[in-house]
Design a protein around this motif. Structure first.
Motif, PDB file in Angstrom:
ATOM      1  N   THR A  63      36.763  45.913  48.583  1.00 17.57           N
ATOM      2  CA  THR A  63      37.841  46.224  47.625  1.00 17.57           C
ATOM      3  C   THR A  63      38.068  45.090  46.929  1.00 17.57           C
ATOM      4  OG1 THR A  63      40.467  46.563  48.841  1.00 17.57           O
ATOM      5  CG2 THR A  63      39.598  44.804  49.829  1.00 17.57           C
ATOM      6  N   GLN A  64      38.729  45.961  46.102  1.00 17.21           N
ATOM      7  CA  GLN A  64      39.139  45.171  44.583  1.00 17.21           C
ATOM      8  C   GLN A  64      40.346  44.138  45.036  1.00 17.21           C
ATOM      9  OE1 GLN A  64      37.064  44.739  41.140  1.00 17.21           O
ATOM     10  NE2 GLN A  64      38.817  42.634  41.350  1.00 17.21           N
ATOM     11  N   VAL A  65      39.990  42.956  44.325  1.00 15.90           N
ATOM     12  CA  VAL A  65      41.478  41.890  44.178  1.00 15.90           C
ATOM     13  C   VAL A  65      41.483  41.424  42.609  1.00 15.90           C
ATOM     14  CG1 VAL A  65      42.668  40.233  44.860  1.00 15.90           C
ATOM     15  CG2 VAL A  65      41.186  41.852  46.914  1.00 15.90           C
ATOM     16  N   THR A  66      42.401  41.548  42.059  1.00 11.06           N
ATOM     17  CA  THR A  66      42.522  41.211  41.037  1.00 11.06           C
ATOM     18  C   THR A  66      44.160  40.561  40.627  1.00 11.06           C
ATOM     19  OG1 THR A  66      41.561  42.855  39.881  1.00 11.06           O
ATOM     20  CG2 THR A  66      43.066  41.981  38.389  1.00 11.06           C
ATOM     21  N   VAL A  67      43.991  39.269  40.288  1.00  9.52           N
ATOM     22  CA  VAL A  67      45.700  38.156  40.481  1.00  9.52           C
ATOM     23  C   VAL A  67      45.482  37.846  38.928  1.00  9.52           C
ATOM     24  CG1 VAL A  67      46.418  35.975  41.367  1.00  9.52           C
ATOM     25  CG2 VAL A  67      44.632  37.426  42.590  1.00  9.52           C
ATOM     26  N   SER A  68      46.588  38.422  38.622  1.00  9.24           N
ATOM     27  CA  SER A  68      46.799  38.125  37.116  1.00  9.24           C
ATOM     28  C   SER A  68      47.889  36.873  36.055  1.00  9.24           C
ATOM     29  CB  SER A  68      47.609  39.409  36.460  1.00  9.24           C
ATOM     30  OG  SER A  68      49.116  39.350  37.180  1.00  9.24           O
ATOM     31  N   SER A  69      47.373  36.524  35.469  1.00  4.91           N
ATOM     32  CA  SER A  69      47.688  34.399  35.328  1.00  4.91           C
ATOM     33  C   SER A  69      49.235  35.601  34.917  1.00  4.91           C
ATOM     34  CB  SER A  69      47.079  33.826  34.618  1.00  4.91           C
ATOM     35  OG  SER A  69      46.805  34.770  32.803  1.00  4.91           O
ATOM     36  N   GLY A 120      43.669  44.929  45.513  1.00  2.73           N
ATOM     37  CA  GLY A 120      45.071  45.930  44.384  1.00  2.73           C
ATOM     38  C   GLY A 120      45.115  44.236  43.625  1.00  2.73           C
ATOM     39  N   LEU A 121      46.450  44.867  42.961  1.00  4.57           N
ATOM     40  CA  LEU A 121      46.683  43.720  41.551  1.00  4.57           C
ATOM     41  C   LEU A 121      47.624  43.634  41.738  1.00  4.57           C
ATOM     42  CD1 LEU A 121      46.389  42.322  38.553  1.00  4.57           C
ATOM     43  CD2 LEU A 121      46.930  45.115  37.970  1.00  4.57           C
ATOM     44  N   VAL A 122      47.421  42.102  42.194  1.00  2.88           N
ATOM     45  CA  VAL A 122      48.958  41.316  41.723  1.00  2.88           C
ATOM     46  C   VAL A 122      49.062  40.130  41.005  1.00  2.88           C
ATOM     47  CG1 VAL A 122      48.929  41.424  44.539  1.00  2.88           C
ATOM     48  CG2 VAL A 122      48.175  39.846  43.515  1.00  2.88           C
ATOM     49  N   GLN A 123      49.849  39.152  40.820  1.00  2.99           N
ATOM     50  CA  GLN A 123      49.880  38.256  39.740  1.00  2.99           C
ATOM     51  C   GLN A 123      50.069  36.676  40.955  1.00  2.99           C
ATOM     52  OE1 GLN A 123      54.193  38.324  38.028  1.00  2.99           O
ATOM     53  NE2 GLN A 123      53.361  40.002  36.825  1.00  2.99           N
ATOM     54  N   THR A 124      49.839  35.984  39.944  1.00  5.30           N
ATOM     55  CA  THR A 124      49.403  34.161  40.048  1.00  5.30           C
ATOM     56  C   THR A 124      50.849  33.455  41.542  1.00  5.30           C
ATOM     57  OG1 THR A 124      48.149  33.724  38.999  1.00  5.30           O
ATOM     58  CG2 THR A 124      49.353  31.890  40.100  1.00  5.30           C
ATOM     59  N   GLY A 125      50.326  33.196  42.727  1.00  4.01           N
ATOM     60  CA  GLY A 125      50.961  32.813  43.804  1.00  4.01           C
ATOM     61  C   GLY A 125      51.194  34.128  44.372  1.00  4.01           C
TER      62      GLY A 125
END
Length: 124
Positions: free
Chosen positions: A118-124, A10-15
């Protein structure tokens, strides 16, 4: 034909953290090491972690101390707990079944079956 199905991306934020799961159809699941890899766009598939039959684990330096691999032989599941995620962790994550129960060293060539990712997206 072994089937592996990853979930939990999924989409998560940094940390932040994510836990990936991988379900196997292999009736011999408990006899083989299981691994996690990832592949970012225009990059080669990268080894992340492996858990061997006795439960020994090995990690890539890039994820050592942040990621934890585990398995449940009764459920034929392997997991990847990912903590302190960084933007550079963004990739498609794959689980895979090894040819071996243990090995000194692992590359993608040491794995005989792969999930679809599975897609992992980490936003800054």
């Amino acid at each position: 034909q072994v089937q592996l199905v990853e979930s939990g991306g999924g989409l998560v934020q940094t940390g932040e953290s994510l836990r990936l799961s991988c379900a196997s159809s292999d009736p011999t699941f408990s006899y083989y090491a299981m691994g996690w890899f990832r592949q970012a766009p225009q990059k080669e598939r990268e080894f992340l972690a492996v858990i061997e039959v006795p439960g020994n684990t090995k990690y890539a330096e890039s994820v050592q101390g942040r990621f934890t691999i585990s398995r449940d032989n009764d459920k034929k599941m392997v997991y990847l707990q990912m903590n302190s995620l960084k933007p550079e962790d963004t990739a498609v994550y794959f689980c895979a079944t090894s040819y071996y129960s243990t090995s000194l060293y692992y590359t993608a060539a040491d794995f005989r079956a792969w999930g679809q990712g599975t897609q992992v997206t980490v936003s800054s």
